[in-house]
Write a protein that holds these residues in place. Structure first.
Motif, short mmCIF file in Angstrom:
data_model
loop_
_atom_site.label_atom_id
_atom_site.label_comp_id
_atom_site.label_asym_id
_atom_site.label_seq_id
_atom_site.Cartn_x
_atom_site.Cartn_y
_atom_site.Cartn_z
N CYS A 18 -51.46 2.68 73.81
CA CYS A 18 -52.17 2.58 72.55
C CYS A 18 -53.62 3.01 72.72
CB CYS A 18 -52.07 1.16 71.99
SG CYS A 18 -52.79 -0.10 73.07
N MET A 20 -57.26 4.22 69.97
CA MET A 20 -57.59 4.80 68.68
C MET A 20 -56.91 6.16 68.51
SD MET A 20 -59.00 4.74 65.80
CE MET A 20 -59.39 5.93 64.53
N TRP A 67 -52.91 2.38 58.85
CA TRP A 67 -53.56 2.70 60.12
C TRP A 67 -55.05 2.90 59.98
CZ3 TRP A 67 -56.38 7.08 61.19
CH2 TRP A 67 -56.24 8.15 60.29
N PRO A 126 -50.77 4.54 68.30
CA PRO A 126 -52.10 3.93 68.16
C PRO A 126 -52.10 2.66 67.32
CG PRO A 126 -52.27 6.31 67.95
CD PRO A 126 -50.80 5.98 67.97
N ARG A 127 -51.20 2.56 66.35
CA ARG A 127 -51.14 1.35 65.51
C ARG A 127 -50.86 0.10 66.33
NH1 ARG A 127 -48.34 5.43 63.54
NH2 ARG A 127 -48.70 6.31 61.48
N THR A 129 -52.31 -0.88 68.80
CA THR A 129 -53.60 -1.49 69.15
C THR A 129 -53.90 -2.66 68.21
OG1 THR A 129 -54.35 0.74 69.72
CG2 THR A 129 -56.03 -0.99 69.60
N LEU A 130 -53.57 -2.49 66.95
CA LEU A 130 -53.85 -3.51 65.94
C LEU A 130 -52.84 -4.65 65.98
CD1 LEU A 130 -54.40 -0.98 63.01
CD2 LEU A 130 -56.18 -2.00 64.46
N TYR A 146 -54.29 1.33 77.59
CA TYR A 146 -55.21 1.56 76.48
C TYR A 146 -56.10 2.75 76.79
CZ TYR A 146 -59.21 0.86 73.39
OH TYR A 146 -60.21 1.06 72.46
N TRP A 207 -63.04 3.88 64.24
CA TRP A 207 -63.03 3.81 65.70
C TRP A 207 -63.55 2.46 66.17
CZ3 TRP A 207 -67.48 3.49 68.88
CH2 TRP A 207 -67.24 3.64 70.26
N TYR A 210 -60.91 -0.33 65.81
CA TYR A 210 -59.88 -0.29 66.85
C TYR A 210 -60.42 -0.78 68.19
CZ TYR A 210 -56.10 2.10 64.32
OH TYR A 210 -55.06 2.39 63.45
#
Length: 296
Positions: A18, A20, A67, A126-127, A129-130, A146, A207, A210
């Motif tokens: 993951c 940004m 996203w 990348p999603r 990450t959230l 990451y 950015w 994230y």
């Protein structure tokens, strides 16, 4: 109310790639795939496993976000009842026939559950990450790779992509007219993929969101969180490759290492420095760049 935990199933814990958007996650995913990590049968052009990216998108949208508008996901963390429901649903998705998208028909028939895979595997999105608190509850022993990149380069890349999408839609509308309007009526995406990123400041703020989310989650993952600084990675890939592969449980041969090295373009590090306007933007936002702040 106690949060429900999905049923545990035998298998190797996944590697979640993951970071940004536009930060180099696709590059790292392709390298790990070349080194032997299974990241899915059906993927898009950015090496995102469609099965997992669609689940992540589904969760964000059900929370009222997306996203590029991740704020509403905070309500998921504040509601034990909602979180328990989403975890139960994830348990169902991982056993659902749609998992054939990720496993392939043969592996789905054999395992019947993504969690039962017995080879090094994972996914890139990348999603994630959230949504790491959810995925690390589903997979308590998951490892996280990451990828981090300079915020101005990320914002510029998002800006270029968003404006390109507007021009694509303009051309399609000019050709198809009312038929394109009908298509847009039932289209879930926005005018440009992200109206927010049509503005450089908007992409930079995204950015930041994230980066803050990743920082919060990293504290809870201890030794299961491997941070890859994009700029250092592309400038000296071999120095990072072996440690990264070892972290992911991979043992690539020399031929695979050579393949991985050929995927890297060192010239993309700190690309913003070639544009005076972006250099000025970076100076104006220096206090918000964290580890990328200018050296005194």
């Amino acid at each position: 109310m106690k949060t429900a935990r999905p049923k545990k199933t035998r298998g190797i814990p996944p590697v979640i790639i993951c970071g940004m958007h536009r930060s180099g996650t696709s590059l790292v995913a392709r390298i790990l795939e070349a080194a032997g990590l299974f990241i899915g049968k059906r993927k898009d052009r950015n090496s995102e496993a469609l099965f997992f990216s669609r689940i992540n998108d589904w969760i964000l949208r059900r929370c009222g976000g997306s996203w590029d508008f991740p704020g509403p996901v905070r309500w998921l963390w504040r509601s034990e009842e909602l979180r328990a429901l989403v975890l139960d649903m994830l348990d169902g998705w991982l056993k659902h026939p749609l998992a054939i998208q990720y496993l392939g028909l043969g592996a789905w028939v054999r395992y019947g559950d993504v969690r039962a895979l017995e080879r090094p595997w994972g996914w890139k999105d990348p999603r994630s990450t959230l949504l790491l608190p959810l995925w690390t509850e589903v997979f308590p022993d998951a490892k996280v790779v990451y990828v981090e990149r300079h915020g101005v380069d990320v914002a510029r890349s998002l800006f270029v992509r968003a404006h390109r999408e507007v021009q694509i839609q303009r051309r399609r509308y000019a050709r198809a007219g009312w038929l394109y309007l009908l298509y847009q009526r039932y289209r879930s995406r926005g005018f440009s993929g992200s109206a927010r990123c049509l503005d450089l400041e908007g992409g930079f703020e995204l950015w930041e969101e994230y980066v803050l989310a990743a920082g919060r989650h990293a504290e809870a993952l201890s030794g299961r969180f491997f941070s890859v600084p994009y700029e250092k990675f592309v400038q000296d890939p071999e120095a990072w490759l072996r440690d990264l592969c070892a972290f992911c449980g991979l043992e690539p041969g020399q031929k695979q290492i050579e393949t991985c090295r050929r995927l890297v373009d060192g010239g993309r590090a700190h690309a913003y420095r070639h544009d005076e306007a972006l250099v000025q933007f970076a100076l104006e936002h220096d206090d918000r760049l964290g580890p990328y702040k200018s050296k005194p």
